[in-house]
Design an enzyme around this catalytic site. Structure first.
Site, PDB file in Angstrom:
ATOM      1  N   HIS A 170      -3.482  -5.127   0.810  1.00 51.73           N
ATOM      2  CA  HIS A 170      -3.106  -6.112   1.564  1.00 51.73           C
ATOM      3  C   HIS A 170      -2.957  -6.988   2.445  1.00 51.73           C
ATOM      4  O   HIS A 170      -3.763  -7.410   2.610  1.00 51.73           O
ATOM      5  CB  HIS A 170      -3.837  -5.037   3.090  1.00 51.73           C
ATOM      6  N   GLU A 194      -1.481  -8.929   4.171  1.00 51.72           N
ATOM      7  CA  GLU A 194      -1.349  -9.211   5.414  1.00 51.72           C
ATOM      8  C   GLU A 194      -3.059  -9.175   6.303  1.00 51.72           C
ATOM      9  O   GLU A 194      -3.138  -9.093   7.602  1.00 51.72           O
ATOM     10  CB  GLU A 194      -0.596  -7.957   6.650  1.00 51.72           C
ATOM     11  N   CYS A 217       1.096  -0.804   0.253  1.00 48.48           N
ATOM     12  CA  CYS A 217       0.275   0.140   0.053  1.00 48.48           C
ATOM     13  C   CYS A 217       0.859   1.209   0.075  1.00 48.48           C
ATOM     14  O   CYS A 217       1.394   1.663  -1.049  1.00 48.48           O
ATOM     15  CB  CYS A 217      -0.790   0.091   1.344  1.00 48.48           C
TER      16      CYS A 217
END
Length: 175
Positions: A141, A143, A54
């Site tokens: 993202h 994660e 990002c």
């Protein structure tokens, strides 16, 4: 390491870097952002392994000659469909399209000349980019799981609705 407080160049030479998201904006050109960009450009030139996520993706783009601005397509938030455009070891286990969690209102609107576009989405044409031999950026993202994505959409409900986006649909789509 908080890059506002410690130079990333001070990390061990054998360390790989993951530069994550931030509430900061690359295009506002804060002095610490410019300093980090200079360090990233030097590390890419030295073939340090780097993954930008990002904000980190945007930093790499700007550092290497691209341009980051508010996303002309608007905010991209929730689970999105990403289309793979080119083969690359980073995406070797991904199908021709895959779902990813995204939340950003800025975007790399142009890429550095040497960058290779690897994947796009409806909300961002530069979703995955190879910036160097060992440097990649992903606008999404990896994660974030579904629970975190839904919580993020909930926390951003006011700006999402203020921008005319369908909060309920975005929340339901988050997986």
């Amino acid at each position: 390491v908080d890059v506002r407080e410690q130079a990333i160049g001070s990390l061990a030479d054998d360390a790989a870097l993951v530069v994550t998201g931030s509430s900061a904006n690359v295009h506002l050109r804060d002095p610490w952002v410019i300093a980090v960009e200079e360090e990233l450009a030097a590390l890419v030139a030295r073939d340090r392994p780097i993954l930008g996520i990002c904000f980190g993706h945007q930093l790499l783009a700007q550092a290497l000659g691209g341009d980051v601005q508010p996303n002309p397509r608007g905010r991209e938030v929730s689970t999105v469909e990403v289309e793979r455009l080119s083969p690359d070891p980073l995406l070797r286990n991904m199908g021709p399209s895959f779902r990813a969690n995204a939340c950003h209102s800025d975007s790399a609107v142009s890429l550095p000349n040497e960058a290779k576009l690897l994947a796009c989405s409806e909300g961002d044409p530069h979703q995955v980019v190879r910036f160097g031999r060992l440097a990649w950026g992903v606008q999404f993202h990896p994660e974030f799981d579904g629970e975190l994505m839904r919580a993020f959409v909930e926390a951003r409900r006011e700006p999402i609705e203020g921008e005319g986006l369908d909060y309920a649909a975005l929340h339901a789509r988050a997986t």
